[in-house]
Design a protein around this motif. Structure first.
Motif, PDB file in Angstrom:
ATOM      1  N   VAL A  12      13.782 -44.607  11.909  1.00  0.00           N
ATOM      2  CA  VAL A  12      13.762 -45.688  12.896  1.00  0.00           C
ATOM      3  C   VAL A  12      12.541 -45.557  13.815  1.00  0.00           C
ATOM      4  O   VAL A  12      11.888 -46.547  14.134  1.00  0.00           O
ATOM      5  N   THR A  13      12.209 -44.326  14.195  1.00  0.00           N
ATOM      6  CA  THR A  13      11.027 -44.099  15.032  1.00  0.00           C
ATOM      7  C   THR A  13       9.767 -44.585  14.333  1.00  0.00           C
ATOM      8  O   THR A  13       8.914 -45.253  14.932  1.00  0.00           O
ATOM      9  N   THR A  14       9.641 -44.271  13.046  1.00  0.00           N
ATOM     10  CA  THR A  14       8.495 -44.718  12.262  1.00  0.00           C
ATOM     11  C   THR A  14       8.432 -46.245  12.226  1.00  0.00           C
ATOM     12  O   THR A  14       7.367 -46.843  12.416  1.00  0.00           O
ATOM     13  N   MET A  15       9.579 -46.880  12.017  1.00  0.00           N
ATOM     14  CA  MET A  15       9.627 -48.346  11.991  1.00  0.00           C
ATOM     15  C   MET A  15       9.247 -48.928  13.344  1.00  0.00           C
ATOM     16  O   MET A  15       8.483 -49.900  13.418  1.00  0.00           O
ATOM     17  N   LEU A  16       9.789 -48.357  14.410  1.00  0.00           N
ATOM     18  CA  LEU A  16       9.492 -48.869  15.749  1.00  0.00           C
ATOM     19  C   LEU A  16       8.011 -48.725  16.081  1.00  0.00           C
ATOM     20  O   LEU A  16       7.399 -49.632  16.636  1.00  0.00           O
ATOM     21  N   ARG A  17       7.417 -47.597  15.730  1.00  0.00           N
ATOM     22  CA  ARG A  17       5.978 -47.403  15.984  1.00  0.00           C
ATOM     23  C   ARG A  17       5.153 -48.422  15.206  1.00  0.00           C
ATOM     24  O   ARG A  17       4.162 -48.942  15.714  1.00  0.00           O
ATOM     25  N   SER A  18       5.588 -48.739  14.009  1.00  0.00           N
ATOM     26  CA  SER A  18       4.891 -49.732  13.202  1.00  0.00           C
ATOM     27  C   SER A  18       5.019 -51.120  13.830  1.00  0.00           C
ATOM     28  O   SER A  18       4.051 -51.869  13.911  1.00  0.00           O
ATOM     29  N   VAL A  19       6.216 -51.454  14.289  1.00  0.00           N
ATOM     30  CA  VAL A  19       6.461 -52.761  14.919  1.00  0.00           C
ATOM     31  C   VAL A  19       5.679 -52.888  16.223  1.00  0.00           C
ATOM     32  O   VAL A  19       5.063 -53.908  16.499  1.00  0.00           O
ATOM     33  N   LEU A  20       5.687 -51.827  17.026  1.00  0.00           N
ATOM     34  CA  LEU A  20       5.068 -51.880  18.351  1.00  0.00           C
ATOM     35  C   LEU A  20       3.568 -51.649  18.331  1.00  0.00           C
ATOM     36  O   LEU A  20       2.886 -51.927  19.307  1.00  0.00           O
ATOM     37  N   GLY A  21       3.050 -51.126  17.235  1.00  0.00           N
ATOM     38  CA  GLY A  21       1.617 -50.915  17.112  1.00  0.00           C
ATOM     39  C   GLY A  21       1.080 -49.957  18.141  1.00  0.00           C
ATOM     40  O   GLY A  21       1.685 -48.928  18.445  1.00  0.00           O
ATOM     41  N   GLU A  22      -0.028 -50.310  18.725  1.00  0.00           N
ATOM     42  CA  GLU A  22      -0.711 -49.454  19.685  1.00  0.00           C
ATOM     43  C   GLU A  22       0.163 -49.134  20.898  1.00  0.00           C
ATOM     44  O   GLU A  22       0.115 -48.030  21.443  1.00  0.00           O
ATOM     45  N   PHE A  23       0.996 -50.089  21.316  1.00  0.00           N
ATOM     46  CA  PHE A  23       1.850 -49.864  22.484  1.00  0.00           C
ATOM     47  C   PHE A  23       2.799 -48.689  22.262  1.00  0.00           C
ATOM     48  O   PHE A  23       3.025 -47.892  23.151  1.00  0.00           O
ATOM     49  N   GLY A  24       3.348 -48.566  21.055  1.00  0.00           N
ATOM     50  CA  GLY A  24       4.328 -47.532  20.778  1.00  0.00           C
ATOM     51  C   GLY A  24       3.752 -46.179  20.466  1.00  0.00           C
ATOM     52  O   GLY A  24       4.485 -45.192  20.365  1.00  0.00           O
ATOM     53  N   ALA A  25       2.448 -46.081  20.345  1.00  0.00           N
ATOM     54  CA  ALA A  25       1.816 -44.828  19.924  1.00  0.00           C
ATOM     55  C   ALA A  25       2.074 -43.676  20.882  1.00  0.00           C
ATOM     56  O   ALA A  25       2.281 -42.544  20.456  1.00  0.00           O
ATOM     57  N   ASP A  26       2.078 -43.930  22.171  1.00  0.00           N
ATOM     58  CA  ASP A  26       2.236 -42.860  23.158  1.00  0.00           C
ATOM     59  C   ASP A  26       3.648 -42.770  23.735  1.00  0.00           C
ATOM     60  O   ASP A  26       3.918 -41.922  24.576  1.00  0.00           O
ATOM     61  N   THR A  27       4.545 -43.634  23.291  1.00  0.00           N
ATOM     62  CA  THR A  27       5.889 -43.675  23.828  1.00  0.00           C
ATOM     63  C   THR A  27       6.785 -42.697  23.081  1.00  0.00           C
ATOM     64  O   THR A  27       6.868 -42.748  21.857  1.00  0.00           O
TER      65      THR A  27
END
Length: 98
Positions: A12-27
């Motif tokens: 799920v983390t991998t999917m969320l990072r893919s969906v969020l793109g650059e925004f999710g990279a540091d979260t």
């Protein structure tokens, strides 16, 4: 398919990072991370996540059914852990392949 929470959280983390793109990279994404307040997800992000869940888990995990009972406020407060638990439960209920 593995139904343990650690493996599902990683997926799920991998999917969320893919969906969020650059925004999710540091979260940091944990079981307590919320979709709205922590990740800032909007409806289009949720639709994209639904597609990724469908591709990964097929019809075993019915994300549309899962979110159908949520209103906008509930969806904002939804945690990653609650989704992970739903996925794990759905996978455990899946009949064994013969």
């Amino acid at each position: 398919m593995p139904s343990d929470s650690t493996t599902i959280l990683t997926d799920v983390t991998t999917m969320l990072r893919s969906v969020l793109g650059e925004f999710g990279a540091d979260t940091e994404i944990t079981m307590a991370t919320t979709f709205g307040d922590d990740l800032g997800m909007e409806s289009i992000d949720v639709v994209s996540l639904a597609g990724r869940l469908q591709a990964r888990y097929g019809s075993t995990v019915n994300f549309a059914y899962f979110v159908s009972g949520f209103d906008t406020t509930s969806m904002t407060g939804l945690t990653v852990g609650r989704l992970v638990d739903f996925i794990a439960d759905s996978l455990r209920k899946q009949p064994a392949a013969s």
